[in-house]
Write a protein that holds these residues in place. Structure first.
Motif, mmCIF file in Angstrom:
data_model
loop_
_atom_site.group_PDB
_atom_site.id
_atom_site.type_symbol
_atom_site.label_atom_id
_atom_site.label_comp_id
_atom_site.label_asym_id
_atom_site.label_seq_id
_atom_site.Cartn_x
_atom_site.Cartn_y
_atom_site.Cartn_z
ATOM 1 N N ALA A 31 0.854 -1.197 0.000
ATOM 2 C CA ALA A 31 0.000 0.000 0.000
ATOM 3 C C ALA A 31 0.885 1.239 0.000
ATOM 4 C CB ALA A 31 -0.926 -0.016 1.206
ATOM 5 N N LEU A 32 1.527 1.510 -1.138
ATOM 6 C CA LEU A 32 2.498 2.597 -1.244
ATOM 7 C C LEU A 32 2.025 3.657 -2.228
ATOM 8 C CD1 LEU A 32 5.819 0.541 -1.490
ATOM 9 C CD2 LEU A 32 4.781 1.511 0.569
ATOM 10 N N SER A 33 2.468 4.863 -2.007
ATOM 11 C CA SER A 33 2.282 5.932 -2.979
ATOM 12 C C SER A 33 3.521 6.002 -3.867
ATOM 13 C CB SER A 33 2.078 7.269 -2.260
ATOM 14 O OG SER A 33 3.276 7.639 -1.585
ATOM 15 N N THR A 34 3.440 6.800 -4.922
ATOM 16 C CA THR A 34 4.621 6.960 -5.785
ATOM 17 C C THR A 34 5.758 7.632 -5.019
ATOM 18 O OG1 THR A 34 3.660 9.025 -6.627
ATOM 19 C CG2 THR A 34 3.313 7.039 -7.942
ATOM 20 N N ARG A 175 -10.544 -0.394 -1.795
ATOM 21 C CA ARG A 175 -10.842 0.685 -0.852
ATOM 22 C C ARG A 175 -9.554 1.230 -0.222
ATOM 23 N NH1 ARG A 175 -15.276 2.500 -2.719
ATOM 24 N NH2 ARG A 175 -17.181 1.359 -2.188
ATOM 25 N N LYS A 176 -8.645 0.309 0.080
ATOM 26 C CA LYS A 176 -7.386 0.716 0.699
ATOM 27 C C LYS A 176 -6.578 1.594 -0.241
ATOM 28 C CE LYS A 176 -3.662 -1.408 3.396
ATOM 29 N NZ LYS A 176 -3.079 -2.705 3.829
ATOM 30 N N ARG A 177 -6.469 1.176 -1.494
ATOM 31 C CA ARG A 177 -5.703 1.954 -2.462
ATOM 32 C C ARG A 177 -6.404 3.254 -2.813
ATOM 33 N NH1 ARG A 177 -0.674 0.152 -3.968
ATOM 34 N NH2 ARG A 177 -0.738 2.338 -4.538
ATOM 35 N N GLU A 178 -7.724 3.241 -2.815
ATOM 36 C CA GLU A 178 -8.488 4.455 -3.111
ATOM 37 C C GLU A 178 -8.165 5.554 -2.102
ATOM 38 O OE1 GLU A 178 -13.108 5.490 -4.316
ATOM 39 O OE2 GLU A 178 -12.692 3.901 -2.871
ATOM 40 N N LYS A 179 -8.002 5.182 -0.837
ATOM 41 C CA LYS A 179 -7.666 6.156 0.200
ATOM 42 C C LYS A 179 -6.255 6.710 -0.014
ATOM 43 C CE LYS A 179 -10.649 4.184 3.780
ATOM 44 N NZ LYS A 179 -10.692 3.503 5.110
ATOM 45 N N ILE A 180 -5.324 5.826 -0.384
ATOM 46 C CA ILE A 180 -3.944 6.261 -0.597
ATOM 47 C C ILE A 180 -3.844 7.199 -1.798
ATOM 48 C CG2 ILE A 180 -1.638 5.452 -1.227
ATOM 49 C CD1 ILE A 180 -2.309 2.905 0.373
ATOM 50 N N LEU A 181 -4.571 6.874 -2.849
ATOM 51 C CA LEU A 181 -4.536 7.684 -4.059
ATOM 52 C C LEU A 181 -5.323 8.984 -3.912
ATOM 53 C CD1 LEU A 181 -5.091 4.838 -6.671
ATOM 54 C CD2 LEU A 181 -2.994 6.143 -6.372
ATOM 55 N N GLY A 182 -6.068 9.139 -2.807
ATOM 56 C CA GLY A 182 -6.895 10.326 -2.641
ATOM 57 C C GLY A 182 -8.073 10.319 -3.585
ATOM 58 N N ARG A 183 -8.649 9.161 -3.792
ATOM 59 C CA ARG A 183 -9.736 8.899 -4.752
ATOM 60 C C ARG A 183 -9.175 8.956 -6.179
ATOM 61 N NH1 ARG A 183 -14.440 8.317 -2.215
ATOM 62 N NH2 ARG A 183 -14.797 9.376 -0.233
ATOM 63 N N PHE A 184 -9.859 8.273 -7.071
ATOM 64 C CA PHE A 184 -9.410 8.218 -8.454
ATOM 65 C C PHE A 184 -9.729 9.533 -9.159
ATOM 66 C CE2 PHE A 184 -10.286 3.729 -7.325
ATOM 67 C CZ PHE A 184 -9.003 3.248 -7.472
ATOM 68 N N LYS A 185 -8.828 9.925 -10.036
ATOM 69 C CA LYS A 185 -8.963 11.224 -10.703
ATOM 70 C C LYS A 185 -9.806 11.153 -11.971
ATOM 71 C CE LYS A 185 -6.101 12.996 -7.673
ATOM 72 N NZ LYS A 185 -5.725 11.767 -6.954
ATOM 73 N N SER A 186 -9.880 9.968 -12.578
ATOM 74 C CA SER A 186 -10.630 9.838 -13.820
ATOM 75 C C SER A 186 -11.066 8.390 -14.003
ATOM 76 C CB SER A 186 -9.792 10.280 -15.029
ATOM 77 O OG SER A 186 -8.716 9.374 -15.248
ATOM 78 N N HIS A 187 -12.031 8.197 -14.881
ATOM 79 C CA HIS A 187 -12.497 6.850 -15.235
ATOM 80 C C HIS A 187 -11.348 6.024 -15.794
ATOM 81 C CE1 HIS A 187 -14.269 3.819 -17.888
ATOM 82 N NE2 HIS A 187 -15.375 3.901 -17.175
ATOM 83 N N ARG A 188 -10.556 6.641 -16.660
ATOM 84 C CA ARG A 188 -9.437 5.939 -17.299
ATOM 85 C C ARG A 188 -8.395 5.506 -16.273
ATOM 86 N NH1 ARG A 188 -5.298 8.571 -21.785
ATOM 87 N NH2 ARG A 188 -4.064 6.692 -22.158
ATOM 88 N N GLN A 189 -8.073 6.404 -15.335
ATOM 89 C CA GLN A 189 -7.081 6.073 -14.316
ATOM 90 C C GLN A 189 -7.544 4.897 -13.455
ATOM 91 O OE1 GLN A 189 -7.093 8.348 -10.859
ATOM 92 N NE2 GLN A 189 -5.011 7.840 -10.193
#
Length: 236
Positions: A31-34, A175-189
């Motif tokens: 569960a890492l960010s870039t 759900r875990k990754r969604e929190k780390i990513l700060g929600r998804f930015k686009s449908h494609r992403q």
């Protein structure tokens, strides 16, 4: 501590394919960010920006996911299907996911609707790739009824929320990754990330509670061997 390199460097890339593959693996496996991956690489003597890590993940994550799909055995013919809401730029979208009886993810699809047309589109993707299932288990969403009856008429469709706990658990990593990513930015992403993330985790997260220590270590060793083979197949 440096990451060992013994494969030819990808044309046009500054760093070796092992380093790129390691960054993609670490990003999806944990569960890492870039930014986290950037720091871990820096500790190993590899200085890159978080933007470079993001580009590697976007460009090569699909390669590893495609290799995993290509080489995995035929899935179980008992499928679980479910849909869960995800927020993209403040609007509701639906993540449709299907797994087999072994818990292996068959496919995911991000759509803006939760109706019969969306259910048919997703189920048709599955049947075109894997053929008709023997059993399909869904929640009580009525949108599944007609698509399953028309595309897999011989399948036993069981609409019961209590039978679908196994797929409910598979949503947790999203759900875990969604929190780390700060929600998804686009449908494609969302589609690009989740398509790769589910497949990579399929290899590196064996059901540890079902294995003894020796079996788990063998499974982990096999996963690393596969990853090395897929790294060798990378192309620019």
């Amino acid at each position: 501590m440096n990451i060992p390199t013994n494969m030819p460097r990808l044309k046009g890339f500054r760093f070796s394919r092992e380093i790129i593959a390691w960054a993609v693996w670490a990003y999806h496996r944990f569960a890492l960010s870039t930014a986290d991956v950037e720091d871990l690489l820096a500790a190993r003597g590899v200085i890159v920006s978080r933007e470079t890590v993001r580009l590697w993940v976007n460009r090569f994550g699909r390669h590893f996911a495609d290799c995993i799909r290509r080489d995995r055995p035929q899935p179980n013919d008992k499928w679980h299907m479910d849909e869960v809401v995800i927020m993209i730029r403040g609007k509701k979208h639906w993540l449709w996911r299907a797994i087999d009886a072994n818990g292996d993810v068959l496919d995911i699809l991000v759509q803006s609707r939760r109706n019969a047309r969306a259910a048919r589109r997703f189920f048709q993707r599955l049947t075109e790739r894997f053929g008709e299932p023997r059993v399909v288990i869904t929640d009580k969403l009525r949108s599944y009824i007609k698509p399953i009856k028309s595309l897999a008429p011989k399948a036993d469709h069981r609409a019961h929320k209590g039978l679908n706990n196994v797929i409910e658990a598979s949503h947790r990593s999203t759900r875990k990754r969604e929190k780390i990513l700060g929600r998804f930015k686009s449908h494609r992403q969302a589609q690009r990330f989740l398509s790769a993330h589910d497949q990579i985790n399929l290899v590196f997260r064996p059901r540890r509670y079902q294995l003894n220590a020796t079996s788990y270590r063998h499974a982990r060793s096999d996963a690393f061997s596969l990853w090395s083979a897929y790294t060798a197949e990378m192309v620019a």
